[in-house]
Each structure stands twice: as structure tokens, then as C-alpha cells.
Design a protein around this motif. Structure first.
Motif, PDB file in Angstrom:
ATOM      1  N   ALA A 195      62.577  61.421  39.522  1.00  0.00           N
ATOM      2  CA  ALA A 195      62.823  60.631  40.898  1.00  0.00           C
ATOM      3  C   ALA A 195      63.706  59.576  42.132  1.00  0.00           C
ATOM      4  O   ALA A 195      64.082  59.452  42.710  1.00  0.00           O
ATOM      5  CB  ALA A 195      61.181  60.598  40.735  1.00  0.00           C
ATOM      6  N   PHE A 235      59.763  65.236  48.704  1.00  0.00           N
ATOM      7  CA  PHE A 235      59.686  65.707  47.498  1.00  0.00           C
ATOM      8  C   PHE A 235      59.811  66.408  46.611  1.00  0.00           C
ATOM      9  O   PHE A 235      60.829  67.389  46.838  1.00  0.00           O
ATOM     10  CB  PHE A 235      57.958  64.676  47.058  1.00  0.00           C
ATOM     11  CG  PHE A 235      57.324  66.492  47.528  1.00  0.00           C
ATOM     12  CD1 PHE A 235      57.373  67.486  46.250  1.00  0.00           C
ATOM     13  CD2 PHE A 235      55.811  66.322  48.297  1.00  0.00           C
ATOM     14  CE1 PHE A 235      56.194  68.687  46.728  1.00  0.00           C
ATOM     15  CE2 PHE A 235      55.292  67.566  48.715  1.00  0.00           C
ATOM     16  CZ  PHE A 235      55.389  68.596  47.810  1.00  0.00           C
ATOM     17  N   VAL A 287      63.017  60.050  46.125  1.00  0.00           N
ATOM     18  CA  VAL A 287      61.404  60.479  46.051  1.00  0.00           C
ATOM     19  C   VAL A 287      60.613  59.218  44.917  1.00  0.00           C
ATOM     20  O   VAL A 287      60.578  59.646  44.090  1.00  0.00           O
ATOM     21  CB  VAL A 287      61.416  62.021  45.682  1.00  0.00           C
ATOM     22  CG1 VAL A 287      62.522  63.497  46.508  1.00  0.00           C
ATOM     23  CG2 VAL A 287      61.254  63.002  44.484  1.00  0.00           C
ATOM     24  N   ASP A 288      59.429  59.727  46.028  1.00  0.00           N
ATOM     25  CA  ASP A 288      58.339  58.812  44.862  1.00  0.00           C
ATOM     26  C   ASP A 288      57.049  59.943  44.402  1.00  0.00           C
ATOM     27  O   ASP A 288      56.090  59.308  44.229  1.00  0.00           O
ATOM     28  CB  ASP A 288      57.803  58.435  46.138  1.00  0.00           C
ATOM     29  CG  ASP A 288      57.082  58.902  47.810  1.00  0.00           C
ATOM     30  OD1 ASP A 288      57.033  59.393  47.358  1.00  0.00           O
ATOM     31  OD2 ASP A 288      56.192  57.580  48.037  1.00  0.00           O
ATOM     32  N   GLU A 289      57.525  60.962  44.839  1.00  0.00           N
ATOM     33  CA  GLU A 289      56.472  62.571  44.084  1.00  0.00           C
ATOM     34  C   GLU A 289      57.193  63.574  43.790  1.00  0.00           C
ATOM     35  O   GLU A 289      57.950  63.621  43.947  1.00  0.00           O
ATOM     36  CB  GLU A 289      56.040  62.742  45.724  1.00  0.00           C
ATOM     37  CG  GLU A 289      54.981  63.353  45.425  1.00  0.00           C
ATOM     38  CD  GLU A 289      53.691  64.402  46.703  1.00  0.00           C
ATOM     39  OE1 GLU A 289      52.980  65.230  46.212  1.00  0.00           O
ATOM     40  OE2 GLU A 289      54.325  63.688  47.365  1.00  0.00           O
ATOM     41  N   PRO A 296      57.639  57.927  39.973  1.00  0.00           N
ATOM     42  CA  PRO A 296      56.562  58.611  40.910  1.00  0.00           C
ATOM     43  C   PRO A 296      55.377  58.854  40.623  1.00  0.00           C
ATOM     44  O   PRO A 296      54.807  59.519  39.663  1.00  0.00           O
ATOM     45  CB  PRO A 296      57.474  60.081  40.967  1.00  0.00           C
ATOM     46  CG  PRO A 296      57.933  60.029  39.948  1.00  0.00           C
ATOM     47  CD  PRO A 296      58.064  59.349  38.932  1.00  0.00           C
TER      48      PRO A 296
END
Length: 349
Positions: free
Chosen positions: A309, A230, A314-316, A4
Motif C-alpha cells: 500500500a 487500488f 493506495v488506501d485499499e 489499507p
């Protein structure tokens, strides 16, 4: 596993060897490191009347950090809306967005972020009592978004419509994120088609359920056709696991005091924290908190971040760097917190 993007949450901790000015200088230094490392965003919290936290005023801190950095997004994590008149929040963040277009986030929370006495003092004369503000929270969120927009809002008073704009000539609007540590904000964010963040760093429980509730009930909006979220997590990263365990002690003791009704004080130095014996009855609580934090060397920490992640899709991941400082450290910097960011970023590359 997912690798992430990284972001930072900062409560502007105040150590026993620091003044408020020192803590603010350390935050500016930490933000510049995050900016140089290419991190996505830097958010600042709102807490009041706490001897170990200087993050009392997010818009002031956002302005300070945005001025000290070049490209990173800067925002509130978050403004505790029951403490403030919605128009004031809209005015503050409309000005910030005008000054730093495309770099400002407005994170909004429903909790007071303080004790009842301080909460009363914050709301006295500011447009209502806290209970009313909590009940009106969804309406106030809508008002803020509308007042910050280029068209502004219309307010009907005495049968006449009056224009109400947060700023005279807006050309862009800071995105609004809803923050929470319960299902309430997840449901509201889904209903309104807004980005949402669950306070995993604070609660650590119910994260999967809250995010699933948000995604399953999401109603696409024009600005946000897809749900966006996130993860936040407490983190201490050092050259060795043993060093990280030493550095996490000051924050662990602060959180134990907060959770058990102990005496709140400026954050201890590592050297001071190592002289404290945790009572037997608090060991389970301490272990439970540490199990939800990232504490270790860079390789192990990077694996944990990727696992989080992937687990929560989530990508963050927003790091709350909580490493303590040793006696004799520079008062105007948080070198070990900066090192957490540097080590983890390098390990994820």
C-alpha cells in the motif's frame, strides 16, 4: 506505513472435490466472511471454459453475492466487454444498482478472458466480432455509462433520434472502473476521468509504471475529480509460514499449467498437489510468481500488505485468496480462504 482497507477478488475456484454448486456455495460463504469483517468490496471475475474456474458470468455472481451479504460493495472484476453487447451490460448493472443501490461496482476489461474458440462462441450473433469490439472499446465504455444514467442515451437511426435507456427509472448509477494489465487501460481511464485498477495479482510487473501513467495523465471528471485506484494481490495466510507454503501449492500448480501450456484441470487438493514434482525448467517461473504473492503467517502478511500500500500509494488492497483445501474438507466451503481473510484482518487492526 499505510494500513489499507481490504477487499476481495474471487474467481470462484473449483477444486477436484467440488461440483460447480459446491464452488458457488463456498463463494457465498467467503463473501459473508468478508462482509462480517468489514471489508470494502467483493469483486467477481470473468473467465470461460476453464475446469478450475466457475466465474463465467459476473452479473449473475454479483446478484448472488449481493443477496447473500448486507453492506459490502459487490462488483465485477471484471466484465470482459469484447464478449458482450454494451446495452446488455448496461441493463444488467442498472438492474443490480436498482436492487442494491450504492453497493454495486462495474469493473470493465478489454481482454476476452478466454481462448479464441470460446471467444468466437461468445461473440457469435452478439453484435460483431471480437476485433471490432476491442477497437470500439472506448466508445462502448462511454455508451454503457450513458445508457445507465437516469437520462439514458439517444441513438440516431434513419434520421430519427430514439431514446435508449438501460432501465426505465434509474435514480443512481454504479461507478465504472477500468481494469487492465497493460498501459492501454491506464491511459484510457486517465483520459476519461475514471477509476482504474491494474491487475497486479495476475501480472505483477509494470504496476508502478501503469499507476504512474494513470495519475500523471488523469483528467478530472465531474464524478471523479481525483484519480482513484487500488492494488490486487494473490494471498495465502495461515498460522505459520510453513502451513501457508503448503496451502499455496494447488494454485501455484494451476498457474504454472496456465503459463506453460500444461493440462488444465480442477484445482488439486493440497494432499494431491504435494505429490507433484515441479519440472526443473519451471522452477524459476514458480519462484518469480511466489515472490509477487503474499504467502506467510499473519504478522508477515500484514507487513507485506502495508508495504504494498505504501509502495504504490493506495488506501485499499484487494486480496485474491488462493489457499488450497485439504482432503476431507467441507466441499461447500473454502475454510482456508476464509482463514486468510480473518487472520489478515486481525493482524492489520
Amino acid at each position: 506505513m499505510t494500513t489499507p482497507a481490504l477487499s476481495v477478488l474471487d474467481l470462484v475456484p473449483v477444486r477436484s472435490d467440488q461440483t460447480t454448486g459446491d464452488a458457488l456455495a463456498a463463494t457465498r460463504s467467503l463473501a459473508r466472511v468478508a462482509d462480517e469483517l468489514g471489508m470494502r468490496r467483493y469483486w467477481l471475475a470473468e473467465h470461460h471454459n476453464m475446469p478450475a474456474v466457475a466465474a463465467t458470468n459476473p452479473p449473475v455472481l454479483v446478484a448472488m453475492v449481493a443477496a447473500a451479504t448486507e453492506r459490502i460493495r459487490v462488483g465485477s472484476g471484471g466484465v470482459m466487454l469484447p464478449n458482450h453487447a454494451p446495452l446488455v451490460v448496461a441493463e444488467q448493472f442498472a438492474l443490480l444498482e436498482a436492487a442494491y443501490p450504492g453497493r454495486i461496482d462495474l469493473g470493465i476489461g478489454r481482454a476476452p478472458g478466454t481462448d479464441p474458440v470460446t471467444s468466437f462462441a461468445l461473440r457469435h450473433g452478439a453484435g460483431g466480432v471480437t476485433d471490432d469490439a476491442v477497437e470500439q472499446f472506448p466508445h462502448y465504455v462511454d455508451n454503457i455509462i450513458t445508457m445507465m444514467s437516469p437520462g439514458g442515451a439517444g441513438l440516431r437511426v434513419g434520421g430519427t433520434m430514439h431514446a435508449l435507456n438501460a432501465t426505465p427509472a434509474a435514480t443512481s448509477v454504479a461507478p465504472v472502473w477500468l481494469l487492465g494489465s497493460s498501459d492501454y487501460s491506464a491511459r484510457l481511464a486517465a483520459e476519461k476521468g475514471l477509476p482504474y485498477v491494474f491487475a497486479h495479482h495476475f501480472s505483477g510487473r509494470g504496476t508502478a509504471e501503469a499507476l504512474a501513467l494513470y495519475r500523471e495523465n488523469y483528467r478530472p471528471s465531474e464524478e471523479h475529480p481525483e484519480p482513484r485506484t487500488f492494488l490486487t494481490v494473490n494471498a495465502v495466510v495461515a498460522d505459520t509460514h510453513e502451513e501457508a507454503e503448503r496451502l499455496v501449492l494447488p494454485n501455484l500448480l494451476s498457474m504454472l499449467a496456465l503459463r506453460t501450456g500444461g493440462r488444465l484441470a480442477p484445482q488439486r487438493l493440497v494432499d494431491e498437489a504435494e505429490t507433484v514434482t515441479i519440472p526443473d525448467e519451471h522452477h524459476a517461473l514458480a519462484t518469480g510468481m511466489l515472490d509477487r504473492w503474499i504467502v506467510g503467517d499473519a504478522k508477515a502478511a500484514a507487513e507485506q500488505v502495508r508495504e504494498l500500500a505504501t509502495t504504490y500509494d493506495v488506501d485499499e488492497v484487494m486480496l485474491h485468496p488462493v489457499a488450497g483445501a485439504y482432503a476431507g474438507s467441507a466441499a461447500d466451503r473454502s475454510v482456508t480462504r476464509e482463514e486468510t481473510l480473518r487472520l489478515l484482518t486481525a493482524a492489520l487492526d
